[in-house]
Design a protein around this motif. Structure first.
Motif, PDB file in Angstrom:
ATOM      1  N   GLU A  71      33.752  40.016  47.038  1.00  0.00           N
ATOM      2  CA  GLU A  71      35.110  40.558  47.110  1.00  0.00           C
ATOM      3  C   GLU A  71      35.776  40.189  48.429  1.00  0.00           C
ATOM      4  OE1 GLU A  71      37.555  44.803  47.129  1.00  0.00           O
ATOM      5  OE2 GLU A  71      35.368  44.797  47.029  1.00  0.00           O
TER       6      GLU A  71
ATOM      7  N   GLU B 280      36.827  36.580  48.308  1.00  0.00           N
ATOM      8  CA  GLU B 280      37.987  36.434  47.429  1.00  0.00           C
ATOM      9  C   GLU B 280      39.263  36.908  48.126  1.00  0.00           C
ATOM     10  OE1 GLU B 280      40.330  35.632  44.189  1.00  0.00           O
ATOM     11  OE2 GLU B 280      38.165  35.292  44.136  1.00  0.00           O
ATOM     12  N   ARG B 281      39.190  38.031  48.828  1.00  0.00           N
ATOM     13  CA  ARG B 281      40.380  38.551  49.505  1.00  0.00           C
ATOM     14  C   ARG B 281      40.819  37.632  50.638  1.00  0.00           C
ATOM     15  NH1 ARG B 281      39.499  44.993  50.428  1.00  0.00           N
ATOM     16  NH2 ARG B 281      41.627  44.830  51.281  1.00  0.00           N
TER      17      ARG B 281
ATOM     18  N   ALA C 199      42.614  34.731  49.008  1.00  0.00           N
ATOM     19  CA  ALA C 199      43.844  35.030  48.277  1.00  0.00           C
ATOM     20  C   ALA C 199      44.939  35.662  49.123  1.00  0.00           C
ATOM     21  CB  ALA C 199      43.525  35.960  47.104  1.00  0.00           C
TER      22      ALA C 199
ATOM     23  N   LEU D  78      37.765  28.795  45.866  1.00  0.00           N
ATOM     24  CA  LEU D  78      38.492  30.065  45.758  1.00  0.00           C
ATOM     25  C   LEU D  78      39.883  29.960  46.367  1.00  0.00           C
ATOM     26  CD1 LEU D  78      35.776  32.734  46.706  1.00  0.00           C
ATOM     27  CD2 LEU D  78      36.874  32.445  44.474  1.00  0.00           C
TER      28      LEU D  78
ATOM     29  N   ASN E 134      43.648  30.146  44.502  1.00  0.00           N
ATOM     30  CA  ASN E 134      44.604  31.181  44.894  1.00  0.00           C
ATOM     31  C   ASN E 134      45.824  30.623  45.617  1.00  0.00           C
ATOM     32  OD1 ASN E 134      43.552  34.120  44.356  1.00  0.00           O
ATOM     33  ND2 ASN E 134      41.728  32.933  44.938  1.00  0.00           N
TER      34      ASN E 134
END
Length: 423
Positions: free
Chosen positions: A197, A200-201, A204, A238, A242
């Motif tokens: 997570e 990913e954050r 993004a 990733l 994004n």
């Protein structure tokens, strides 16, 4: 029973016993060192076959190129393919360089400072102020680079899943925030690995600065203590998914896998970032040490060969980590005076001493012949305002010295906290 739960008589007895134990420690005239995370001689011996590679008659790579000559700024395909497979990256997104990934990081920041990077509106030197996110505790050499350029370093606390992302996502709304340090797997010094997570954050999140970069320093990408490869998220993919393809500058190296200072470093990023990097690197030099790259490709053979090498390292490191954690638990676990990480890999253990006594622990240890990394070293400018943290590095000394040193450290922690306790 914690110090606060002891009766006055119990506290006085413990204080007397601890001071006597410390006096005995000093009388031993020790000379022990738990400072930097260097590989031990045993670990370096695992790679001695490299000293004879690639061999007198072996000097062409898989493309037929003569590695003894100039050229090939990207590094040889043999080692790039192997390393990309190990990290789960596209080989075309990765270049192989000389031994130091730290040198590459310094270059990336210095070139951005002088000229700006490929997404910059102006050179960073022309900004009113460059700000940089620094998860703490973190890697002192990272902080030394951004301090060297005069950046304002903004501390963000680490959590069990990586830096506090709520704080990070707010900070990047400031266009003066140009980057962030990250050691995503078995981090220095906590041993914490970023969660999926968190990765990913980071990939993004919206950043106000178009040239914002995360230096993804994956120095311990394969350095588990059980000999198995940890998860390494493909943050380049990733970020592209994004809409932030240039977000990450991804680093890795063999420095703590083969010979420290004589390995191969890797830089992975987007095609645009690599083109910008090579526009400067091609002026700085004509190409990396490809003979050494070929030697490493021959030494590992394939990814399974790399895995086997890391199992050897784990067999050397794991008993030392077990000794440190076991002694801390045995000597300090019942008193509530300290907390420590129990990493599954990497090279460090992070020790937090309660009550703001870290500097006193360092002083007591030094006087007893045990050299520790200075309290606060894992914070920007070497200042931990809470005076809590000390980084422990058990890799270099033999196991018996690690045990002796840590027993002494435990005595110093207990004594420092007794001194600080208001009775």
């Amino acid at each position: 029973m914690s110090l606060t739960d002891l009766t006055d008589d119990q506290f006085a007895q413990l204080a007397e016993e601890t001071r006597a134990r410390y006096d005995e420690l000093k009388a031993r005239d020790l000379n022990l060192n738990l400072t930097r995370g260097k590989p031990s001689s045993e670990q370096l011996d695992f790679s001695n076959a490299l000293l004879a590679l690639p061999g007198e008659d072996d000097y062409t790579d898989s493309t037929g190129a003569d590695v003894r000559n100039y050229g090939n700024l990207e590094g040889i395909r043999d080692i790039r393919d192997l390393w990309a497979e190990a990290l789960g990256l596209d080989p075309d997104s990765l270049v192989a360089e000389d031994s130091s990934s730290l040198n590459i990081m310094f270059d990336l920041i210095s070139w951005s400072y002088i000229w700006g990077n490929n997404d910059s509106e102006r050179p960073w030197k022309d900004e009113e102020q460059v700000k940089w996110i620094c998860p703490v505790p973190g890697y002192d050499r990272h902080f030394a680079i951004t301090e060297h350029f005069g950046f304002e370093m903004i501390q963000v606390p680490m959590t069990p899943t990586g830096p506090d992302m709520d704080v990070v996502e707010k900070l990047v709304q400031d266009p003066q925030v140009k980057g962030m340090w990250a050691v995503p797997v078995f981090g220095n010094p906590t041993g914490i690995s970023y969660s999926a997570e968190t990765a990913e954050r980071l990939a993004a999140m919206e950043a106000a600065a178009p040239d914002f970069r995360v230096v993804w320093d994956n120095a311990y990408a394969v350095h588990s203590l059980d000999g198995e490869f940890p998860d390494n998220p493909n943050v380049l993919a990733l970020a592209e998914e994004n809409g932030n393809p240039n977000r990450f500058w991804y680093m890795s190296s063999t420095s703590k896998i083969t010979f420290a200072g004589a390995g191969v470093a890797f830089f992975a990023s987007s095609a645009e970032n690599l083109a910008w990097y090579e526009s400067h690197a091609s002026i700085r030099g004509i190409g990396p040490n490809k003979v050494n790259q070929l030697a490493h490709a021959r030494f590992f053979g394939d990814v399974e060969g790399l895995r086997e090498q890391m199992r050897k390292h784990a067999s050397s490191l794991a008993p030392k980590f077990e000794a440190v954690i076991g002694i801390l638990e045995e000597r300090l676990g019942g008193y509530g005076v300290a907390e420590w990480t129990e990493p599954a890999g990497g090279y460090f253990i992070s020790l937090d001493i309660k009550g703001g006594s870290a500097t006193r622990v360092w002083e007591l240890a030094k006087d007893a012949g045990i050299t520790l990394t200075k309290a606060g070293a894992s914070f920007p400018h070497g200042v931990d305002e809470t005076d809590t943290n000390i980084r422990l590095a058990p890799s270099l000394p033999p196991l018996d010295e690690v045990r002796t040193a840590m027993d002494g450290v435990a005595t110093c922690v207990l004594l420092a906290c007794i001194e600080a306790h208001d009775r």
